[in-house]
Motif scaffolding. Structure first.
Motif, short mmCIF file in Angstrom:
data_model
loop_
_atom_site.label_atom_id
_atom_site.label_comp_id
_atom_site.label_asym_id
_atom_site.label_seq_id
_atom_site.Cartn_x
_atom_site.Cartn_y
_atom_site.Cartn_z
N ASP A 37 0.95 -1.35 0.31
CA ASP A 37 0.05 -0.12 -0.09
C ASP A 37 1.01 1.19 0.12
O ASP A 37 1.93 1.18 0.60
N GLN A 56 0.77 5.61 -0.04
CA GLN A 56 0.16 6.89 0.36
C GLN A 56 1.09 8.15 0.10
O GLN A 56 2.35 7.94 0.49
N ILE A 65 7.94 -1.37 6.20
CA ILE A 65 7.42 0.04 5.91
C ILE A 65 8.61 1.09 5.43
O ILE A 65 9.78 0.72 5.94
N LEU A 114 4.66 7.11 1.59
CA LEU A 114 4.70 6.06 2.46
C LEU A 114 4.46 4.78 2.03
O LEU A 114 3.32 4.74 1.28
N ASP A 129 -2.68 6.40 7.93
CA ASP A 129 -3.00 5.32 8.72
C ASP A 129 -3.23 3.96 7.38
O ASP A 129 -4.09 4.22 6.41
N ILE A 130 -2.26 2.88 7.82
CA ILE A 130 -2.52 1.81 6.81
C ILE A 130 -2.86 0.50 7.55
O ILE A 130 -1.83 0.21 8.43
N SER A 178 5.19 5.18 13.17
CA SER A 178 4.86 4.11 14.10
C SER A 178 4.41 2.89 13.48
O SER A 178 3.33 2.96 12.55
N MET A 179 5.01 1.94 13.83
CA MET A 179 4.67 0.58 13.09
C MET A 179 4.09 -0.53 14.15
O MET A 179 4.85 -0.32 15.18
N VAL A 180 2.82 -1.04 13.91
CA VAL A 180 2.58 -1.95 15.03
C VAL A 180 2.13 -3.36 14.54
O VAL A 180 1.47 -3.42 13.20
N HIS A 231 6.77 -7.80 7.78
CA HIS A 231 5.98 -6.62 7.49
C HIS A 231 7.04 -5.60 7.30
O HIS A 231 7.78 -5.56 8.26
N GLN A 262 -0.12 -2.74 10.88
CA GLN A 262 -0.60 -1.34 10.91
C GLN A 262 0.38 -0.26 11.03
O GLN A 262 1.40 -0.49 11.81
N LEU A 263 0.50 0.97 10.33
CA LEU A 263 1.18 1.84 10.47
C LEU A 263 0.62 3.27 10.53
O LEU A 263 -0.48 3.27 10.09
N MET A 314 3.78 0.49 2.65
CA MET A 314 3.79 -0.76 3.57
C MET A 314 3.79 -1.82 2.91
O MET A 314 2.75 -2.08 1.81
N MET A 368 11.55 0.21 8.48
CA MET A 368 11.20 -0.60 9.64
C MET A 368 10.77 -2.01 9.08
O MET A 368 9.93 -1.94 8.42
#
Lengths: 127, 127
Positions: A72, A74, A102, A82, B117-118, B83-85, A100, B101-102, A84, A118
């Motif tokens: 994805d 953006q 980014i 950005l 937000d992705i 931020s990456m989760v 995962h 999610q980021l 991901m 990351m």
């Protein structure tokens, strides 16, 4: 109609290029980073092109292959991009594992470089 | 010594608040977005607070609980925070699933808002 937005074109190209280099000769990834770039690799922070290439070159596997499941892209507030990526990778003879990653890309002197990177393996608490 | 960097403090607080609101009262997520925010939800793009909230409020479940496995934060260009989760979530009576999610956070008038937000579920090709 149907032309992809610019951030999607640039993001997709970068992602394809990044994993191609990573899988064939990751010591060559240096040109994608600058001295202000940050990498967080499985929670470890590296700052700057030299430290980043050192970290990536020293990862303990000979062969690696990435397979992208989804990506994805953006535009960010300040004209960055950005991206991901969710995918799977196989290192040496290890089992396939999800990952995962980014990236934030910034245009500096007409070249898109990676300022933020990351990476996390898709391992969970099983909590 | 050992005070965490500002971006880590802000990122961690935001992530905590975001999932707390998401799990208990997701209508309150609205304050975290602006009209310039972008959300990519499982590949679908939404632009602006209104469209984003419409999407989040229309998600087809009653209960949801997120569990964070890891979070990473970095300073991003132009004083933003990335931020990456990686975590797991449980919706209604469905099995637990992994997610990625980021967020990109920007300080606007002394408030940290989410400009990007992705979200992706951790589903792979199994190729």
């Amino acid at each position: 109609m149907g032309d992809k937005p610019i951030w999607e074109q640039i993001g997709s190209s970068f992602v394809q290029h990044y994993y191609h280099i990573f899988d064939t000769d990751r010591t060559q990834l240096g040109s994608l980073y600058i001295d202000a770039s940050c990498l967080t690799w499985e929670g470890q922070q590296c700052q700057g092109k030299t430290a980043i290439v050192e970290k990536l070159s020293s990862l303990p596997f000979q062969k690696i292959q990435h397979s992208i499941t989804s990506q994805d892209h953006q535009p960010t507030p300040d004209s960055c991009i950005l991206s991901m990526v969710v995918g799977q990778l196989k290192a040496d003879e290890d089992p396939i594992i999800g990952f995962h990653q980014i990236f934030i890309l910034k245009n500096i002197n007409d070249a898109w470089v990676c300022t933020n990177d990351m990476f996390r393996l898709a391992l969970h608490n099983y909590g | 010594m050992a005070e965490r960097p500002m971006w880590e403090q802000v990122g961690t607080s935001f992530v905590h608040l975001y999932y707390q609101r998401f799990d208990s009262s997701r209508v309150e997520l609205s304050a975290l977005y602006t009209d310039a925010s972008c959300l990519s939800w499982e590949g679908q793009q939404f632009q602006g607070k209104t469209a984003i909230m419409e999407k989040l409020m229309s998600l087809p479940f009653q209960k949801i609980q997120h569990s964070i496995t890891s979070q990473d934060h970095q300073p991003a260009p132009d004083n933003c925070i990335l931020s990456m989760v990686v975590g797991q979530l449980k919706v209604d009576n469905d099995p637990v699933m992994g997610f990625h999610q980021l967020f990109v956070l920007k300080n606007i008038s002394d408030n940290w808002v989410c400009t990007n937000d992705i979200f992706r579920l951790a589903l792979y090709n199994f190729a």
